[in-house]
Enzyme design. Structure first.
Site, mmCIF file in Angstrom:
data_model
loop_
_atom_site.group_PDB
_atom_site.id
_atom_site.type_symbol
_atom_site.label_atom_id
_atom_site.label_comp_id
_atom_site.label_asym_id
_atom_site.label_seq_id
_atom_site.Cartn_x
_atom_site.Cartn_y
_atom_site.Cartn_z
ATOM 1 N N ASP A 172 2.024 12.610 5.188
ATOM 2 C CA ASP A 172 0.750 13.146 4.705
ATOM 3 C C ASP A 172 -0.444 12.499 5.408
ATOM 4 O OD1 ASP A 172 1.838 14.911 2.884
ATOM 5 O OD2 ASP A 172 1.872 13.449 1.249
ATOM 6 N N ASP A 187 -1.824 17.751 -4.770
ATOM 7 C CA ASP A 187 -0.396 17.903 -5.021
ATOM 8 C C ASP A 187 -0.170 18.366 -6.451
ATOM 9 O OD1 ASP A 187 0.400 16.986 -2.514
ATOM 10 O OD2 ASP A 187 0.309 14.897 -3.148
ATOM 11 N N ASP A 219 0.693 11.388 -0.539
ATOM 12 C CA ASP A 219 1.347 10.121 -0.869
ATOM 13 C C ASP A 219 2.358 9.649 0.169
ATOM 14 O OD1 ASP A 219 3.310 11.991 -1.277
ATOM 15 O OD2 ASP A 219 3.511 11.645 -3.428
#
Length: 841
Positions: free
Chosen positions: A576, A300, A572
């Protein structure tokens, strides 16, 4: 949802309740007690062989030998139990860390605590993705729904509409927020009463463990064949059945590869413990071995590559932009007040998101005392962000007003769609958003609407008549250590991909700052339009992916796997979890990550930063290298034991080794393997090599040949010394002690080349860790007592060596360090494995 919650328990009161009621665990832990460990150790083949040898000595009337062997049984048992306890303590620490986390109010402050520390009376804050750690009653509710299938078997989430409703331990918050008071913990919860228990961390089945098991079985088969051969030879040549049986037991003890499984569990458990000390929690131990194979690291942007410390950077209304960063003590121009007002209204009342916190901070500083803040308004309806529309809206109601107020924020293109902008206005918005995004800023749009209070609320956001207000841009600085960490990954042959939901231009700017290849940015829509070979090809070419949704992340992971990559991926959120589970190594964010993401992941970053991932990969590579070296050393030191058991019988010489001698050697081998090699740094160039191939063997042919050659060199030295001393009537009685001394010294010397890498001779004798020095010194000291002190030497069946001869034997053993090093350079993995990998890379 009311703003106020009870302040929660005082810290002292919470500690007292934890002491009184015990930890919040759902049943007896499965940790082994001391008696259980001792019981397992006693059942090991090595101890059964020792006890069998002691029994044979007792039958033969040699009680001295029997008592000495019994002493060795006690000593080895103590060492083994201490080692097992150390491993168990490491695993216990991991179990504690991996328990669900809870956000509790303690003394009015929100603190993140392990779920096992939750006590009755605690006030907990709940959010989407949390695993509820205890039974309790809701104090606040905001669009909250819980998955209670663990208890009821029903797959549909259960909505919680009002304060006073009950929630249960082990269930999952799938949407909304809330606050609860704990009423039952541990075995007193509903989950505890039906006999469920928390999952604990253990050594999972893995390719590496299976390979160790196969290697153990093969060596065991070879050892048993050699034992049968020795017993037959001894019996045929010397005609003594009991002595033949003792010789067979001695060889069996020398060949038995009992160290292999122990080395495996010790290395992985202690590596996980070391990672935990560096703020990386290992939830599945077999992830450590996979780390060294990682070829792609997909991360990310927000919070991993950046600091996740959002600060307002700019506001834009009607094409007029204002840089908030240069304001200092200046007042925000009036034209931007409404934009900031609705950005706050489109955020949570008590936000946890750093972006929404930034809106609140600026509004508190610039709008205090104005009509643009509305503490008396009530949030009546929330429209959540959805994959099909990257925007969220809040509907607010004020007593006595005929209209409700609606505030929306989201991706500029999504808000433009809600506002039905014409082509010219849409093009202007895109250009302005792109200009801000090119500065590496996160850009959102804000809109407003009115809705008659007497009418039903629409089901979707599109049914409101929104008016465009403007753009807000936020800065999230790159972590200072990221460029160096990215460069380290590239040097290690690992591709780094950035995956973000941000605007492509923002992603491109941040990627460039991080050192990634930002020449091509793929959006989620572009990725979803691809299929088959095109998707796999793009996954191998691009490094930056923007406007990505959870299902698109999953598709990217599958495409990378189809290319043959070993994928580590961060995440997170609740959505996901599929991608984290699909990746070879799922990495969850410990600070901002949900419990669902943590449970789907193999690793959890307790501090959400990219450098921690690079540290974990280095540790994985280091553990594999050290494990290979430990096993190579173990095979090598067993070769001369086999030689000393077989050759004297075949050459008609007196037997050198007895079971007690093998027991002494085990006391040298075990600490060397589990302490010396586990503590080694693994080489300076670990992150300068390509990733390990998935098909690469733990003990490749080069390592096996290296072990055999080193073992044969030691055998030649010891047997040569023994045979030479046997030719002298005066020295023949000293020959067994001299051969044993040279053997132990050679085993200690073998540590030196086995722990090094590279081609520099200086490394052979330098850079010894404190553990290595301690093990070598303790080995030599024990050897001196066993072969140089007459009273003790007699217990071993030796004639004590004169100091000069003892020193000469030790020197001869340590002189083997040089030929051992030559064997490593000629046949070891540094020649065959690493060079092949380098050529492939």
């Amino acid at each position: 949802m009311p703003n106020e919650l009870p302040t929660g328990l005082a810290l002292a009161e919470a500690a007292e309740r934890l002491r009184r009621d015990g930890p919040n665990e759902l049943g007896a832990t499965q940790r082994r007690g001391l008696a259980g460990i001792v019981g397992e150790v006693v059942r090991e083949p090595m101890f059964l062989l020792l006890l069998g040898a002691g029994g044979i000595y007792a039958v033969m009337g040699d009680m001295r030998e029997a008592v000495v062997l019994l002493g060795f049984v006690v000593i080895i048992m103590a060492v083994t139990v201490l080692q097992e306890r150390r491993t168990d303590r490491a695993l216990d620490a991991l179990r504690d860390l991996s328990s669900p986390r809870a956000l509790a109010l303690r003394g009015g402050k929100a603190v993140r605590i392990p779920g096992r520390e939750v006590v009755k009376g605690d006030v907990l804050l709940l959010a989407e993705g949390d695993r509820i750690p205890a039974d309790g009653v809701l104090l606040q509710v905001h669009e909250l729904a819980a998955d209670e299938s663990l208890l009821t078997g029903e797959s549909e989430p259960v909505p919680k509409r009002a304060a006073g409703e009950r929630v249960f331990a082990g269930t999952l918050v799938v949407s909304g927020q809330g606050g609860m008071r704990v009423e039952a913990t541990g075995s007193h919860t509903e989950l505890g009463r039906i006999g469920a228990s928390l999952q604990d961390i253990g050594l999972q089945a893995s390719p590496l463990r299976e390979e160790v098991a196969r290697l153990t079985r093969r060596l065991l088969a070879v050892g048993l064949a050699l034992c049968a051969l020795l017993v037959a030879l001894f019996w045929l040549l010397r005609g003594d059945a009991l002595q033949a049986l003792l010789a067979g037991i001695t060889l069996a003890m020398g060949v038995l590869p009992q160290e292999f499984p122990v080395i495996m569990i010790v290395f992985l458990a202690l590596a996980a413990r070391r990672l935990a000390a560096q703020q990386v929690l290992t939830r599945r131990l077999n992830a450590i071995e996979t780390l060294g194979q990682t070829t792609v690291l997909a991360v990310d942007k927000t919070g991993t590559l950046t600091l996740n410390r959002m600060a307002m950077a700019a506001l834009s209304v009607n094409g007029q932009a204002f840089d908030v960063r240069g304001m200092r003590d200046a007042a925000l121009p009036e034209i931007f007040h409404e934009l900031l007002e609705y950005a706050v209204l489109a955020s949570e009342i008590e936000p946890h998101d750093p972006m929404e916190q930034a809106f609140h901070r600026l509004a508190a500083a610039q709008l205090a005392g104005t009509e643009h803040l509305h503490p008396s308004w009530a949030l009546a309806r929330e429209y959540e962000l959805a994959p099909e529309l990257l925007a969220m809206s809040h509907l607010w109601r004020e007593r006595g007003r005929s209209d409700d107020t609606v505030a929306a924020k989201g991706a500029p293109e999504a808000i433009a769609e809600l506002c039905h902008l014409d082509a010219a206005a849409l093009e202007a918005v895109r250009a302005e958003a792109a200009e801000l995004a090119d500065q590496g800023l996160r850009v959102l749009a804000v809109a407003k609407a009115r809705h008659p209070a007497h009418r039903d609320w629409p089901a979707v956001q599109h049914d409101f008549d929104f008016t465009w207000l403007g753009l807000v841009a936020l800065a999230d600085p790159l972590r200072p250590e990221v460029p160096q960490a990215v460069a380290t990954c590239h040097r290690a042959g690992i591709r780094v991909l950035m995956i973000t939901g941000d605007h492509p231009r923002t992603a491109q700017a941040i990627a460039g700052q991080a050192g990634l290849d930002a020449s091509r940015v793929i959006t989620g829509e572009e990725l979803e339009a691809l299929s088959g070979k095109d998707l796999v090809r793009v996954a191998g070419e691009a490094s930056v992916f923007a406007r990505m949704r959870p299902r698109q992340k999953l598709a990217l992971v599958e495409a990378l796997k189809a290319r043959g990559d070993v994928v580590a991926m961060t995440g997170d959120g609740v959505n996901d979890a599929p991608a984290l589970k699909a990746a070879h190594i799922g990495i969850a964010m410990g600070q901002r990550g949900t419990d669902v993401a943590r449970e789907a992941a193999s690793l959890v970053l307790l501090h959400d930063d990219f450098a921690s991932i690079v540290t974990a990969i280095h540790r994985g590579r280091r553990t594999f290298v050290n494990l290979r070296r430990a096993l190579t050393y173990t095979v090598a030191v067993h070769v001369p034991i086999v030689g000393l058991a077989l050759l004297p019988v075949m050459l008609g010489l007196p037997v050198v080794l007895a079971p007690m001698h093998i027991a002494f050697l085990e006391l040298v081998i075990d600490p060397a393997c589990s302490l010396v090699f586990e503590a080694e740094q693994g080489g300076d160039d670990l992150m300068g090599q390509p990733p390990r191939r998935r098909a690469e063997s733990l003990l490749p042919l080069g390592s096996v040949l290296q072990s055999l050659l080193q073992g044969l060199l030691a055998t030649a030295l010891v047997m040569g010394l023994y045979a030479w001393l046997q030719t002298s009537a005066k020295l023949a009685q000293l020959a067994p002690a001299a051969a044993f001394t040279a053997l132990v010294a050679a085993n200690a010397a073998l540590i030196l080349p086995s722990r090094t890498g590279g081609r520099r001779w200086a490394r052979l004798f330098t850079g010894l860790s404190g553990v290595s020095r301690l093990v070598v010194a303790a080995t030599i000291a024990a050897l001196f007592v066993a072969t140089g002190v007459p009273a003790v030497a007699l217990l071993f069946g030796f004639a004590a060596l004169p100091p000069a001869l003892w020193l000469g034997c030790v020197a001869a053993g340590f002189s083997m360090a040089v030929p051992f090093e030559l064997a490593r350079r000629w046949l070891g993995p540094e020649r065959h494995g690493v060079l092949a990998l380098a050529q492939r890379g």
